[in-house]
Scaffold this motif. Structure first.
Motif, PDB file in Angstrom:
ATOM      1  N   LEU A 141       0.830  -1.199   0.000  1.00 34.40           N
ATOM      2  CA  LEU A 141       0.000   0.000   0.000  1.00 34.40           C
ATOM      3  C   LEU A 141       0.873   1.260   0.000  1.00 34.40           C
ATOM      4  N   GLN A 142       0.407   2.269  -0.757  1.00 27.99           N
ATOM      5  CA  GLN A 142       1.178   3.499  -0.908  1.00 27.99           C
ATOM      6  C   GLN A 142       0.250   4.699  -1.038  1.00 27.99           C
ATOM      7  N   TYR A 187      -7.808   0.355  13.274  1.00 27.98           N
ATOM      8  CA  TYR A 187      -7.343   1.470  14.078  1.00 27.98           C
ATOM      9  C   TYR A 187      -8.415   2.510  14.399  1.00 27.98           C
ATOM     10  N   ARG A 188      -9.072   3.060  13.382  1.00 28.67           N
ATOM     11  CA  ARG A 188      -9.923   4.218  13.670  1.00 28.67           C
ATOM     12  C   ARG A 188     -11.321   3.877  14.187  1.00 28.67           C
ATOM     13  N   PRO A 189     -12.131   3.023  13.790  1.00 27.96           N
ATOM     14  CA  PRO A 189     -11.965   2.102  12.680  1.00 27.96           C
ATOM     15  C   PRO A 189     -12.234   2.813  11.350  1.00 27.96           C
ATOM     16  N   SER A 190     -11.757   2.216  10.241  1.00 26.28           N
ATOM     17  CA  SER A 190     -11.977   2.862   8.955  1.00 26.28           C
ATOM     18  C   SER A 190     -12.126   1.834   7.839  1.00 26.28           C
ATOM     19  N   LEU A 191     -12.699   2.307   6.736  1.00 25.60           N
ATOM     20  CA  LEU A 191     -12.714   1.562   5.483  1.00 25.60           C
ATOM     21  C   LEU A 191     -11.859   2.326   4.497  1.00 25.60           C
ATOM     22  N   VAL A 192     -11.036   1.611   3.748  1.00 22.11           N
ATOM     23  CA  VAL A 192     -10.054   2.246   2.876  1.00 22.11           C
ATOM     24  C   VAL A 192     -10.259   1.758   1.448  1.00 22.11           C
ATOM     25  N   GLN A 193     -10.425   2.683   0.523  1.00 25.57           N
ATOM     26  CA  GLN A 193     -10.540   2.347  -0.889  1.00 25.57           C
ATOM     27  C   GLN A 193      -9.179   2.511  -1.551  1.00 25.57           C
ATOM     28  N   VAL A 194      -8.733   1.477  -2.267  1.00 26.13           N
ATOM     29  CA  VAL A 194      -7.419   1.522  -2.909  1.00 26.13           C
ATOM     30  C   VAL A 194      -7.514   1.034  -4.351  1.00 26.13           C
ATOM     31  N   LYS A 195      -6.611   1.516  -5.180  1.00 23.47           N
ATOM     32  CA  LYS A 195      -6.505   1.033  -6.549  1.00 23.47           C
ATOM     33  C   LYS A 195      -5.904  -0.372  -6.565  1.00 23.47           C
ATOM     34  N   ARG A 196      -5.968  -0.996  -7.711  1.00 21.75           N
ATOM     35  CA  ARG A 196      -5.403  -2.344  -7.838  1.00 21.75           C
ATOM     36  C   ARG A 196      -3.896  -2.350  -7.606  1.00 21.75           C
ATOM     37  N   ASP A 197      -3.227  -1.197  -7.819  1.00 22.64           N
ATOM     38  CA  ASP A 197      -1.781  -1.155  -7.597  1.00 22.64           C
ATOM     39  C   ASP A 197      -1.419  -0.811  -6.153  1.00 22.64           C
ATOM     40  N   GLY A 198      -2.437  -0.698  -5.280  1.00 21.41           N
ATOM     41  CA  GLY A 198      -2.193  -0.429  -3.868  1.00 21.41           C
ATOM     42  C   GLY A 198      -2.233   1.032  -3.478  1.00 21.41           C
ATOM     43  N   THR A 199      -2.500   1.945  -4.420  1.00 17.66           N
ATOM     44  CA  THR A 199      -2.568   3.370  -4.093  1.00 17.66           C
ATOM     45  C   THR A 199      -3.839   3.677  -3.304  1.00 17.66           C
ATOM     46  N   VAL A 200      -3.670   4.294  -2.143  1.00 16.01           N
ATOM     47  CA  VAL A 200      -4.807   4.622  -1.289  1.00 16.01           C
ATOM     48  C   VAL A 200      -5.563   5.810  -1.875  1.00 16.01           C
ATOM     49  N   LEU A 201      -6.878   5.639  -2.099  1.00 15.57           N
ATOM     50  CA  LEU A 201      -7.702   6.706  -2.651  1.00 15.57           C
ATOM     51  C   LEU A 201      -8.409   7.499  -1.561  1.00 15.57           C
ATOM     52  N   LYS A 202      -9.119   6.790  -0.669  1.00 21.07           N
ATOM     53  CA  LYS A 202      -9.862   7.445   0.400  1.00 21.07           C
ATOM     54  C   LYS A 202      -9.856   6.562   1.645  1.00 21.07           C
ATOM     55  N   ARG A 203      -9.963   7.219   2.782  1.00 17.33           N
ATOM     56  CA  ARG A 203     -10.109   6.514   4.047  1.00 17.33           C
ATOM     57  C   ARG A 203     -11.348   7.059   4.753  1.00 17.33           C
ATOM     58  N   PHE A 204     -12.344   6.201   4.971  1.00 19.59           N
ATOM     59  CA  PHE A 204     -13.606   6.602   5.578  1.00 19.59           C
ATOM     60  C   PHE A 204     -13.558   6.310   7.074  1.00 19.59           C
ATOM     61  N   VAL A 205     -13.826   7.338   7.889  1.00 18.64           N
ATOM     62  CA  VAL A 205     -13.657   7.243   9.339  1.00 18.64           C
ATOM     63  C   VAL A 205     -14.922   7.748  10.043  1.00 18.64           C
ATOM     64  N   PRO A 206     -15.029   7.535  11.365  1.00 22.65           N
ATOM     65  CA  PRO A 206     -16.153   8.108  12.114  1.00 22.65           C
ATOM     66  C   PRO A 206     -16.047   9.626  12.186  1.00 22.65           C
ATOM     67  N   PHE A 207     -17.180  10.285  12.371  1.00 28.13           N
ATOM     68  CA  PHE A 207     -17.179  11.736  12.568  1.00 28.13           C
ATOM     69  C   PHE A 207     -16.356  12.072  13.813  1.00 28.13           C
ATOM     70  N   GLY A 208     -15.545  13.103  13.694  1.00 25.72           N
ATOM     71  CA  GLY A 208     -14.684  13.514  14.787  1.00 25.72           C
ATOM     72  C   GLY A 208     -13.272  12.986  14.683  1.00 25.72           C
ATOM     73  N   ALA A 209     -13.041  12.034  13.779  1.00 28.39           N
ATOM     74  CA  ALA A 209     -11.703  11.433  13.667  1.00 28.39           C
ATOM     75  C   ALA A 209     -10.787  12.204  12.728  1.00 28.39           C
ATOM     76  N   LYS A 210     -11.345  12.950  11.786  1.00 29.38           N
ATOM     77  CA  LYS A 210     -10.514  13.620  10.785  1.00 29.38           C
ATOM     78  C   LYS A 210      -9.571  14.626  11.429  1.00 29.38           C
ATOM     79  N   GLN A 211     -10.079  15.421  12.333  1.00 30.60           N
ATOM     80  CA  GLN A 211      -9.246  16.441  12.970  1.00 30.60           C
ATOM     81  C   GLN A 211      -8.130  15.781  13.791  1.00 30.60           C
ATOM     82  N   ALA A 212      -8.444  14.623  14.395  1.00 29.29           N
ATOM     83  CA  ALA A 212      -7.453  13.926  15.208  1.00 29.29           C
ATOM     84  C   ALA A 212      -6.344  13.309  14.361  1.00 29.29           C
ATOM     85  N   LEU A 213      -6.587  13.143  13.058  1.00 25.12           N
ATOM     86  CA  LEU A 213      -5.592  12.568  12.149  1.00 25.12           C
ATOM     87  C   LEU A 213      -4.795  13.660  11.447  1.00 25.12           C
ATOM     88  N   ALA A 214      -4.559  14.745  12.132  1.00 30.46           N
ATOM     89  CA  ALA A 214      -3.781  15.841  11.548  1.00 30.46           C
ATOM     90  C   ALA A 214      -2.432  15.333  11.066  1.00 30.46           C
TER      91      ALA A 214
END
Length: 496
Positions: free
Chosen positions: A180-181, A245-272
């Protein structure tokens, strides 16, 4: 489930159970039409196919009829027995058979004598050969050391990865490794490259990462992932991964490139500092997941329209004690075209009190696999291994008539609702139909962490061997020798 114990505890007559086996007996006489005699144990030898049936409880005679231990007798006849605690039914089905076991014999070296492993999910891509799958490794080799059980990462530069694998007879082959990258132009805070780590994300919400000996604190990685599930969307050719970890769902391309990470509300600011595109999607109380018990299973329906994701254990709502004693596990439903939640359902876990030495908090969901838009396979297991294991099961669950709790007041209080309260509120869990009991097939490992229906009569699973890492009583790193394997089971009845 101890059938006789259940009958005694509830003082139920066996004739009131969904299915019983009775035979006439002359060993005891009824005391009269208006009386019920106490059960009389009798040592009747029971034979099936010329072989004596070994039973854990003696037959008993009640009012002139002999009642046999259903589980032992049914299994002697090649049946798989399932007690459904919610529906109060017993079902007999033709028992599945173990078809093959494939082993990863020469996993790659990671350093310090540790090898690759840790398979934590399983999926297939339409059009691939039936023996080709995709799986993934979790956050890398880790363990707990000392009286404080400090979380160690002996290979701290491990990069989470997807594997393309092939089951070839007794051999499990790695066809491709996809690390993953981050997207081009992005740099991970720890690796100083596009590749991410399996290290925890943030202080306070995650375990503190330590080196091999538990002496030096390691860096946190806001983009780090502890991957536990994998699914494939045929509509856009992407993988979706479950992260604890967050918990989260992660969408990635077939080559392993991370596109999006879906997290609970309130977690985005904590992932500065995270370089991943963070999207807040899940209710804020999902931040109250128990550490190491976040999203564990993820699956996408065959039409690519719907995603389901499961939390491994009940959330700590309102606290850890409630989580430890709750049987209510959550499964979310997501509309992939809109990338929004459309459902939340209760999966009612097995009752740990019905087994020996199992704690309710260790009754967990480890993976999902969608058979249709409303029907999933669910992997439910305990924390035991080998002869001590009692729950290593694949259930089929129908969501079509289950209660959708998303956005309701019940959703935020689900963990604290025992069975009688769920019934009073009119909440209906997803159904549970036993498909495979791997304990009966001699499954040797603690974890079943990936499931796939290859066809309507074939199921494949993989185990997470935790990279065969352990610590002895002196806090020294040791290796368990547990292999990474795929077990393939042949069903005797169609899945769909």
């Amino acid at each position: 489930m101890k059938l006789w114990r259940l009958i005694r505890r509830r003082k139920m007559m066996i004739g009131a159970i969904a299915l019983t086996l009775t035979v006439g007996a002359t060993a005891a006489q009824a005391a009269g039409a208006d009386k019920i005699t106490l059960p009389i144990p009798v040592n009747f030898p029971i034979f099936s196919g010329g072989a004596k049936v070994e039973v854990d409880k003696e037959a008993v005679v009640i009012d002139g009829s002999t009642y046999l231990p259903l589980r032992a007798f049914g299994e002697a006849l090649g049946k798989q027995i399932d007690w459904n605690d919610w529906e109060r039914t017993i079902t007999l089905k033709n028992a599945p058979k173990l078809k093959s076991v494939s082993t990863w014999n020469n996993p790659g070296a990671l350093g310090k004598g540790i090898s690759e492993g840790g398979f934590s999910g399983l999926t297939r891509i339409p059009g691939d050969p039936e023996n080709v799958f995709y799986t993934l490794a979790d956050r890398g080799p880790n363990g707990q050391v000392g009286k404080d059980k400090l979380r160690t990462f002996p290979v701290d530069d491990f990069q989470p990865r997807i594997y393309k694998i092939k089951a070839d007879g007794e051999k499990l082959e790695i066809l491709e490794t996809i690390k993953l990258q981050l997207p081009e132009g992005k740099t991970d805070a720890v690796t100083k490259s596009r590749f991410i780590t399996g290290l925890p994300n943030m202080v306070g919400a995650d375990e503190i990462p330590y080196d091999e000996l538990g002496q030096k604190e390691l860096s946190y990685d806001p983009d780090g992932l502890d991957l536990e599930g994998i699914a494939y969307n045929p509509n856009d050719d992407t993988f979706w991964l479950a992260d604890e970890y967050r918990p989260s769902l992660v969408q990635v391309k077939r080559d392993g490139t991370v596109l999006k990470r879906f997290v609970p509300f309130g977690a985005k600011q904590a992932l500065a500092g995270a370089q991943t595109d963070i999207v807040e999607l899940f209710p804020a109380f999902y931040n109250k997941r128990v550490p190491n018990r976040g999203f564990e299973g993820v699956t996408i329906t065959p039409d690519g329209k719907t995603l389901y994701a499961s939390i491994q254990s009940p959330l700590a709502l309102p606290d850890q004690k409630t989580s430890d004693n709750s049987r209510n596990l959550r499964i979310l439903k997501m509309d992939l075209s809109k990338q929004e939640l459309v459902g939340e359902y209760v999966y009612y876990a097995e009752n740990a009190a019905s087994y020996e030495g199992i704690k309710q908090k260790d009754q967990v969901i480890s993976d999902l696999f969608a058979l249709s838009s409303n029907v999933l396979l669910v992997d439910e297991r305990d924390k035991m291994a080998g002869k001590e294991a009692q729950v290593k099961r694949i259930y089929k669950s129908d969501f079509s008539k289950a209660t959708n709790l998303l956005g309701t007041d019940y959703s935020a209080n689900l963990e604290a609702m025992p069975q009688e309260m769920l019934r009073q509120a009119g909440i209906v869990p997803v159904t549970k139909e036993l498909i495979v009991d791997f304990v009966k097939l001699g499954y040797p490992h603690e974890k079943i962490e990936g499931i796939v229906a290859v066809d309507k009569r074939t199921i494949a699973i993989v185990n997470d061997n935790d990279f065969a890492v352990n610590y002895d009583e002196q806090g020294k790193l040791s290796l368990t020798g547990t292999p990474t394997q795929m077990h393939v089971v042949e069903l005797q009845e169609d899945l769909y």
